[in-house]
Design a protein around this motif. Structure first.
Motif, PDB file in Angstrom:
ATOM      1  N   UNK A 306      26.790  33.803  -6.049  1.00 13.19           N
ATOM      2  CA  UNK A 306      28.328  33.845  -4.968  1.00 13.19           C
ATOM      3  C   UNK A 306      28.675  32.481  -5.025  1.00 13.19           C
ATOM      4  N   UNK A 307      27.220  31.489  -5.164  1.00 17.09           N
ATOM      5  CA  UNK A 307      27.788  30.418  -5.031  1.00 17.09           C
ATOM      6  C   UNK A 307      28.699  29.565  -5.976  1.00 17.09           C
ATOM      7  N   UNK A 308      28.266  29.775  -6.905  1.00 15.22           N
ATOM      8  CA  UNK A 308      29.512  29.351  -8.116  1.00 15.22           C
ATOM      9  C   UNK A 308      30.950  29.721  -7.540  1.00 15.22           C
ATOM     10  N   UNK A 309      31.201  30.853  -7.664  1.00 22.18           N
ATOM     11  CA  UNK A 309      32.489  31.149  -7.936  1.00 22.18           C
ATOM     12  C   UNK A 309      33.095  30.666  -5.899  1.00 22.18           C
ATOM     13  N   UNK A 310      32.518  30.445  -5.476  1.00 24.03           N
ATOM     14  CA  UNK A 310      33.047  29.818  -3.901  1.00 24.03           C
ATOM     15  C   UNK A 310      33.759  28.366  -4.083  1.00 24.03           C
ATOM     16  N   UNK A 311      31.793  27.784  -5.436  1.00 22.46           N
ATOM     17  CA  UNK A 311      32.463  25.532  -4.944  1.00 22.46           C
ATOM     18  C   UNK A 311      33.697  25.941  -5.539  1.00 22.46           C
ATOM     19  N   UNK A 312      33.834  27.490  -6.816  1.00 19.10           N
ATOM     20  CA  UNK A 312      34.466  26.965  -8.309  1.00 19.10           C
ATOM     21  C   UNK A 312      36.423  26.822  -7.192  1.00 19.10           C
ATOM     22  N   UNK A 313      36.332  27.776  -6.161  1.00 16.42           N
ATOM     23  CA  UNK A 313      37.811  28.076  -6.405  1.00 16.42           C
ATOM     24  C   UNK A 313      37.619  27.133  -4.826  1.00 16.42           C
ATOM     25  N   UNK A 314      37.437  27.264  -3.824  1.00 17.62           N
ATOM     26  CA  UNK A 314      37.925  25.534  -3.056  1.00 17.62           C
ATOM     27  C   UNK A 314      37.616  24.790  -3.978  1.00 17.62           C
ATOM     28  N   UNK A 315      37.144  24.375  -4.918  1.00 18.51           N
ATOM     29  CA  UNK A 315      37.562  22.973  -5.764  1.00 18.51           C
ATOM     30  C   UNK A 315      38.553  22.826  -6.423  1.00 18.51           C
ATOM     31  N   UNK A 316      39.305  24.090  -7.280  1.00 17.68           N
ATOM     32  CA  UNK A 316      40.580  24.314  -7.873  1.00 17.68           C
ATOM     33  C   UNK A 316      41.529  24.427  -7.162  1.00 17.68           C
ATOM     34  N   UNK A 317      41.267  24.663  -5.700  1.00 22.21           N
ATOM     35  CA  UNK A 317      42.399  24.867  -4.957  1.00 22.21           C
ATOM     36  C   UNK A 317      42.998  24.395  -4.510  1.00 22.21           C
ATOM     37  N   UNK A 318      41.955  23.115  -3.245  1.00 20.86           N
ATOM     38  CA  UNK A 318      41.990  22.510  -1.821  1.00 20.86           C
ATOM     39  C   UNK A 318      42.824  21.977  -1.574  1.00 20.86           C
ATOM     40  N   UNK A 319      43.212  21.655  -3.733  1.00 21.81           N
ATOM     41  CA  UNK A 319      43.856  20.191  -3.729  1.00 21.81           C
ATOM     42  C   UNK A 319      45.785  20.038  -4.096  1.00 21.81           C
ATOM     43  N   UNK A 320      45.895  22.183  -4.548  1.00 21.71           N
ATOM     44  CA  UNK A 320      46.958  21.925  -4.361  1.00 21.71           C
ATOM     45  C   UNK A 320      48.249  22.747  -3.708  1.00 21.71           C
ATOM     46  N   UNK A 321      49.160  22.670  -3.162  1.00 27.54           N
ATOM     47  CA  UNK A 321      49.930  22.293  -2.429  1.00 27.54           C
ATOM     48  C   UNK A 321      50.528  23.546  -1.572  1.00 27.54           C
ATOM     49  N   UNK A 322      50.210  23.353  -0.332  1.00 29.85           N
ATOM     50  CA  UNK A 322      49.826  24.425   0.486  1.00 29.85           C
ATOM     51  C   UNK A 322      49.718  24.986   0.347  1.00 29.85           C
ATOM     52  N   UNK A 323      47.892  25.132   0.250  1.00 28.17           N
ATOM     53  CA  UNK A 323      46.769  25.322   0.213  1.00 28.17           C
ATOM     54  C   UNK A 323      46.495  25.441   1.638  1.00 28.17           C
ATOM     55  N   UNK A 324      45.825  26.260   2.281  1.00 28.81           N
ATOM     56  CA  UNK A 324      45.213  26.387   3.237  1.00 28.81           C
ATOM     57  C   UNK A 324      44.060  27.438   4.080  1.00 28.81           C
ATOM     58  N   UNK A 325      43.875  27.881   5.166  1.00 31.46           N
ATOM     59  CA  UNK A 325      43.064  28.687   5.374  1.00 31.46           C
ATOM     60  C   UNK A 325      42.682  30.166   4.958  1.00 31.46           C
ATOM     61  N   UNK A 326      43.634  30.569   4.339  1.00 33.41           N
ATOM     62  CA  UNK A 326      43.847  31.873   3.395  1.00 33.41           C
ATOM     63  C   UNK A 326      43.250  31.333   1.961  1.00 33.41           C
ATOM     64  N   UNK A 327      43.103  30.350   1.590  1.00 35.96           N
ATOM     65  CA  UNK A 327      42.557  30.178   0.230  1.00 35.96           C
ATOM     66  C   UNK A 327      40.529  29.830   0.534  1.00 35.96           C
ATOM     67  N   UNK A 328      40.543  29.604   1.874  1.00 33.51           N
ATOM     68  CA  UNK A 328      39.251  30.127   2.227  1.00 33.51           C
ATOM     69  C   UNK A 328      38.397  31.028   2.126  1.00 33.51           C
ATOM     70  N   UNK A 329      39.631  31.659   2.637  1.00 38.77           N
ATOM     71  CA  UNK A 329      39.072  33.725   3.183  1.00 38.77           C
ATOM     72  C   UNK A 329      38.908  34.371   2.151  1.00 38.77           C
ATOM     73  N   UNK A 330      39.891  34.315   1.359  1.00 40.79           N
ATOM     74  CA  UNK A 330      39.755  34.542  -0.078  1.00 40.79           C
ATOM     75  C   UNK A 330      38.340  34.007  -0.646  1.00 40.79           C
ATOM     76  N   UNK A 331      38.181  32.241  -1.066  1.00 42.56           N
ATOM     77  CA  UNK A 331      37.218  32.704  -1.658  1.00 42.56           C
ATOM     78  C   UNK A 331      35.778  33.002  -1.041  1.00 42.56           C
TER      79      UNK A 331
END
Length: 346
Positions: A306-331
Motif C-alpha cells: 500500500x505504500x505505492x498507492x499512498x505515495x502516488x495519491x499524495x504526489x499526484x493530488x496534493x498540488x491540485x486546487x482545493x486539495x486538503x485533508x480529505x485527500x489525505x484521508x482518501x490516500x
C-alpha cells in the motif's frame, strides 16, 4: 505558526535526547517535517534546516525561526563565520524558544563555501572557537557544533582532535561528527554524502580521547539496530539523516522505548496520519498549501503493502486546487484497502 517562546530544556536533558537525533537537512527538515517526526518520537532531538546568520541579522528573515511548541526538544542550526553576527543570530534563536543553537561546520556546498562557513571551517578551528565563545556569551541555551572529520587533504587523525580540543576550550561540550571527510573541490554535496569513506573508528577513538565531551556520530546510519550498536560501543549519541526522512517509521517508531527506555504516547504511522489532519487544516487556513506538508509524509509506509498507492495519491493530488485533508484521508483509506487485500490473498 508563530515563533514559540516556550520552556527551554537544560543541556543535561538534551544530552539524553541527543542519544538519537534527526539531522538538519536543507529543504527537508522544515517545521512541517519536524511536526510529523515529533508525533513518531517524543524523545528524539530534532534540528531545523541550516539558517544563515546573515539571513536573520541582516535580512531580518525571522520567519525562518517559526516552529510549533510541540516540536521540542528542537535545535536551531546556524551557518556563519562572523562571531558577532552569529552571536546576534543565536540570541534571536534563543529568544524564539529553541532549546539549543548548533553551528554548522560540516556542509560542503559551494554556496556555504563562498560564505566561509560550513565544512570549510574545519580549516579554521580558532575562528570556530571564537564563534562558539561569542554565541555562548549571548545566550543561556547550549551551543553545539556539527562537523566533519576533516576536509580535502587534511589528515583527520591530526585535524579532528585539534578541532575538538580548541573548540571545546571555548565552551562547546557537545559535538556531532559526520564520520567522513568533505572534499570541497571535485565532489558535489550529494557525492560528499556517499563517496568519501566513513571512519567510525576515528569517532570512537575521539570518544575515548575526550571523555568529558558528548560525542554523537553521523553518516551512513540507517537503522535502529545500528544506532543501538553505536550506543553500546560507548558513543553518546547517533544522528540519522536521509533514512529518517525517507523511512521515518523505521527510524523513529519504537525509538522512545528502544533507545530511551521510555514508554511515551508516540504514534504509529496510521495514527500519525490522523493526528496530522488538524495541523494540515490549520496550515491551509493560514494560506499554506497541502503539498508543503504532505511531501514529508510520503515515506511513512515505506516497505509496506500500500505504500505505492499512498505515495502516488499524495504526489499526484496534493498540488491540485482545493486539495486538503480529505485527500489525505482518501490516500490512507486506499493504503488500508491494499493492506487488507494483501492479507486476504496471503
Amino acid at each position: 505558526m508563530s515563533r514559540n517562546k516556550g520552556l527551554r530544556m537544560s543541556g543535561t536533558v538534551l544530552d539524553h535526547n541527543a542519544r538519537l537525533s534527526v539531522a538538519p537537512m536543507m529543504d527537508w527538515t522544515d517545521r512541517h517535517c519536524r511536526y510529523l517526526h515529533r508525533l513518531l518520537s517524543r524523545k528524539a532531538l530534532l534540528y531545523t534546516e541550516m539558517v544563515t546568520s546573515p539571513a536573520l541579522v541582516r535580512g531580518g528573515a525571522l520567519h525562518l525561526l517559526d516552529h510549533d511548541v510541540s516540536e521540542h526538544p528542537v535545535a536551531l542550526q546556524l551557518g556563519g563565520s562572523d562571531p558577532a553576527e552569529l552571536a546576534q543570530a543565536a540570541k534571536l534563536g534563543a529568544e524564539a524558544g529553541y532549546d539549543e543553537i548548533n553551528l554548522n561546520c560540516g556542509c560542503p556546498s559551494d554556496r556555504v563555501q563562498s560564505g566561509t562557513f560550513g565544512a570549510i571551517l574545519m580549516q579554521q578551528p580558532d575562528l570556530v572557537a571564537r564563534c562558539v565563545e561569542a554565541m555562548r556569551a549571548a545566550v543561556d541555551v547550549e551551543v553545539t557544533v556539527k562537523c566533519r572529520i576533516g576536509v580535502d587533504d587534511q589528515d583527520p587523525e591530526v585535524v579532528l582532535p585539534d578541532f575538538l580540543e580548541k573548540v571545546s576550550a571555548a565552551g562547546c561540550r557537545r559535538f556531532t561528527i559526520h564520520a567522513r571527510k568533505a572534499w570541497l573541490q571535485g565532489l558535489s554535496p550529494k557525492e560528499n554524502r556517499d563517496i568519501p569513506p566513513l571512519d567510525y573508528d576515528l569517532v570512537r577513538r575521539m570518544r575515548a580521547r575526550f571523555p568529558d565531551l558528548h560525542l554523537s556520530v553521523n553518516g551512513g546510519i540507517t537503522t535502529m539496530a545500528q544506532t543501538e550498536g553505536f550506543l553500546a560501543d560507548g558513543l553518546d549519541g547517533v544522528m540519522i539523516g536521509r533514512a529518517a526522512y525517507h523511512d521515518p517509521s523505521a527510524v523513529l517508531c519504537g525509538a522512545d522505548e528502544r533507545i530511551f527506555g521510555a514508554k511515551t504516547d508516540a504514534l504509529e504511522p496510521e495514527a500519525a496520519v490522523i493526528a496530522m489532519l488538524p495541523y494540515i487544516e490549520a496550515h491551509l487556513s493560514a494560506g499554506g498549501k497541502l503539498a508543503q506538508v504532505t511531501r514529508h509524509m510520503l515515506g511513512l509506509f515505506q516497505g509496506r503493502p500500500g505504500a505505492r498507492v499512498w505515495r502516488r495519491m499524495l504526489s499526484e493530488g496534493a498540488h491540485r486546487k482545493g486539495a486538503g485533508p480529505a485527500l489525505v484521508e482518501e490516500a490512507l483509506a486506499a493504503f488500508r484497502d491494499t493492506v487488507a487485500g494483501d492479507r486476504a490473498t496471503a
